[in-house]
Motif scaffolding. Structure first.
Motif, short mmCIF file in Angstrom:
data_model
loop_
_atom_site.label_atom_id
_atom_site.label_comp_id
_atom_site.label_asym_id
_atom_site.label_seq_id
_atom_site.Cartn_x
_atom_site.Cartn_y
_atom_site.Cartn_z
N GLY A 14 3.00 -7.78 2.84
CA GLY A 14 3.49 -6.43 2.57
C GLY A 14 4.80 -6.16 3.27
O GLY A 14 4.93 -6.43 4.48
N TYR A 15 5.79 -5.67 2.52
CA TYR A 15 7.07 -5.31 3.11
C TYR A 15 7.09 -3.79 3.27
O TYR A 15 6.97 -3.04 2.30
CB TYR A 15 8.24 -5.75 2.22
N SER A 16 7.24 -3.32 4.51
CA SER A 16 7.17 -1.88 4.80
C SER A 16 7.90 -1.60 6.10
O SER A 16 8.43 -2.52 6.75
CB SER A 16 5.70 -1.45 4.92
N THR A 41 0.76 -5.83 6.49
CA THR A 41 1.75 -4.79 6.79
C THR A 41 2.13 -4.03 5.52
O THR A 41 3.30 -3.79 5.24
CB THR A 41 3.01 -5.43 7.42
N LEU A 42 1.12 -3.68 4.73
CA LEU A 42 1.35 -2.96 3.48
C LEU A 42 1.97 -1.60 3.73
O LEU A 42 1.74 -0.97 4.77
CB LEU A 42 0.03 -2.78 2.73
N SER A 43 2.74 -1.12 2.77
CA SER A 43 3.24 0.26 2.84
C SER A 43 2.11 1.21 2.47
O SER A 43 1.09 0.81 1.88
CB SER A 43 4.42 0.45 1.87
N LEU A 44 2.28 2.47 2.81
CA LEU A 44 1.21 3.45 2.59
C LEU A 44 0.74 3.50 1.14
O LEU A 44 -0.44 3.66 0.86
CB LEU A 44 1.70 4.85 3.01
N GLY A 45 1.66 3.34 0.20
CA GLY A 45 1.32 3.44 -1.21
C GLY A 45 0.56 2.25 -1.75
O GLY A 45 0.14 2.26 -2.91
N GLU A 46 0.38 1.19 -0.94
CA GLU A 46 -0.26 -0.02 -1.42
C GLU A 46 -1.62 -0.26 -0.78
O GLU A 46 -2.17 -1.37 -0.89
CB GLU A 46 0.64 -1.23 -1.14
N TYR A 47 -2.19 0.74 -0.14
CA TYR A 47 -3.44 0.52 0.58
C TYR A 47 -4.62 0.24 -0.34
O TYR A 47 -5.69 -0.17 0.12
CB TYR A 47 -3.73 1.71 1.49
N THR A 48 -4.45 0.45 -1.64
CA THR A 48 -5.53 0.09 -2.57
C THR A 48 -5.74 -1.43 -2.61
O THR A 48 -6.79 -1.90 -3.02
CB THR A 48 -5.19 0.59 -3.99
N LYS A 49 -4.74 -2.20 -2.17
CA LYS A 49 -4.85 -3.66 -2.16
C LYS A 49 -5.52 -4.19 -0.89
O LYS A 49 -5.82 -5.38 -0.79
CB LYS A 49 -3.46 -4.29 -2.26
#
Length: 472
Positions: free
Chosen positions: A158-160, A221-229
């Motif tokens: 994850g890039y964030s 290190t996912l961005s907030l919008g990718e927490y479904t993954k």
């Protein structure tokens, strides 16, 4: 792989601890013999073999305590103060257990004649010796890792903002021994770089990369919008058996050490945990403040009297300058200083900082501001309960109203008493410096407070905090 190295290091560490325990015990016994010869030569001491027989159970006991207090965890990013606190806790518990054994078995002639001074000598010597040993190990490991040895290979998923912050800290601390192999991200083009760390592909390639068995850790290190993954990625990592850590992208919202509750298996993260909200912590800190303020007033009274006399002789006006500041729970109070400026209208100083070569500052004022003597009357603020010896520096109402709109989380600093000195000040953020950096240091202090840290800040203040190059 680093796992095997860590296991070998832990075994070696246990052996070293056993050696240090035995050496500390020998030194304590030597101090006992020396003390008796110098101060009470008539006192009979048990033969050495009786004392050394105790090592048969003391060494295993302490090794178990060190394990219980997490003293064999990796030292890559472990903070010294927490390790020292755990050393003190483990040795204190060990001291209590030994004392309890002596009390229970006091009818036995051996235990009845065993010198209690020996036990306290051992406690003091061993705390120092274990601390020195661990700092030496840390120094050797940091030196090796800085040269490229004992590296831990890690992949970011994850890039964030969290990923960038992680890269910044790892590259800024080569002694941690992390090698970031790359980043997997679904929203970035392959080959994109951040400080030399490339995006290698998408998160869908994670399973194939893990199958190569070349990684020691995965940092999600996912961005907030990718927490479904998150759930899917954790499942892939755990299936491979690789150690996985989660670096949240909400560090600007939640504290660095969040307080978690367990509601029958449901984890609940408190947005803000302030250790000084605990009544016992508040009581301990306040007790130290009162004692320290009294000692400070007595110790620095000659300096304060001399300063008052010079101000009176060189500049007309009051000796003490009282200015409204915002303190605990946003309540205003009047903070005291030795007057370092010419007398001016209250409206003129409410919303204006001192500038370089400010004509309002008197000659003696410039000196006492530079060496922080002007702050000494704040010992009386500490006695009154308006301030603490250590804490965030208080600000004027005008600037509080301004900063709370401009700087996120600024008002959190008012959840504790303001201080005469603080973590920001000993790190150089005083006077005309970055207010944002100052607040970052203040918040880190508030969220991670310990009494030992207060003592460290007070100690550093004597060497780094009195002379203020940014005081005009």
């Amino acid at each position: 792989m680093i796992k095997n190295n860590q296991q070998k290091l832990n075994r070696l560490h246990v052996i070293l601890d056993a050696v240090v325990l035995i050496v500390s015990y020998l030194i304590a016994w030597g101090l006992l013999i020396l003390g008796n010869q110098l101060f009470s030569p008539q006192t009979k001491v048990l033969p050495a073999r009786f004392y050394f027989a105790m090592l048969v159970w003391i060494v295993p006991l302490y090794l178990v305590l060190y394990t219980f207090f997490n003293l064999y965890t990796p030292k890559r990013v472990q903070q010294r103060r927490y390790e020292f606190a755990n050393i003190c806790k483990a040795n204190t518990i060990g001291l209590l257990i030994i004392t309890l054994v002596f009390f229970v078995l006091k009818k036995n002639p051996f235990f009845n004649n065993f010198s209690t001074r020996m036990v306290f000598y051992f406690f003091a010597v061993n705390v120092v010796a274990e601390t020195l040993e661990r700092n030496l190990i840390r120094y050797v490991l940091h030196s090796m890792r800085s040269k490229g040895y004992n590296q831990k290979h890690i992949l970011l998923v994850g890039y964030s903002r969290a990923a960038e912050s992680f890269v910044d800290r790892v590259l800024g601390n080569p002694e941690w021994g992390y090698q970031i192999k790359g980043i997997l991200d679904d929203n970035s083009k392959k080959g994109r770089e951040y400080r030399g760390i490339q995006v290698l592909g998408t998160t869908g390639e994670l399973a194939d990369i893990l199958s190569q068995n070349t990684l020691d850790e995965i940092a999600i290190t996912l961005s907030l919008g990718e927490y479904t993954k998150l759930e899917r990625l954790v499942a892939v990592c755990e299936k491979s058996g690789v150690h996985t850590k989660f670096v949240p992208d909400y560090n600007r919202v939640i504290s660095t050490r969040p307080f978690m509750e367990d509601l029958q298996g449901l984890p609940v993260i408190n947005i803000r945990h302030v250790p000084l909200n605990d009544p016992l912590n508040r009581f301990v800190k306040r007790s130290v403040d009162v004692f320290g303020a009294v000692v400070g007033i007595i110790l620095f009274s000659p300096v304060m009297l001399l300063t008052a006399a010079i101000i009176k002789l060189t500049s007309p006006g009051p000796l003490i300058f009282s200015q409204e500041r915002i303190g605990l729970h946003n309540r205003p109070f009047h903070m005291y200083k030795f007057r370092s400026m010419e007398v001016q209208q209250p409206s003129a100083e409410k919303s204006k900082w001192t500038t370089p070569h400010d004509p309002r500052v008197t000659p003696i004022g410039r000196f006492i501001r530079r060496v922080s003597i002007d702050e000494m009357p704040q010992f009386f603020n500490v006695l009154r309960g308006d301030m603490s010896l250590v804490g965030p520096r208080p600000e004027r109402p005008f600037f509080v109203e301004r900063f709370k709109e401009e700087i996120p989380r600024y008002m959190i600093k008012h959840q504790v008493r303001p201080g005469m000195t603080g973590w920001a000040q000993v790190n150089g953020y005083r006077g005309d410096t970055s207010i944002t950096k100052r607040i970052e240091h203040d918040l880190y202090y508030i969220e991670n407070w310990t009494l030992g840290w207060d003592f460290k800040i007070l100690f550093l203040t004597f060497f780094k905090g009195f002379i203020n190059k940014n005081a005009y």
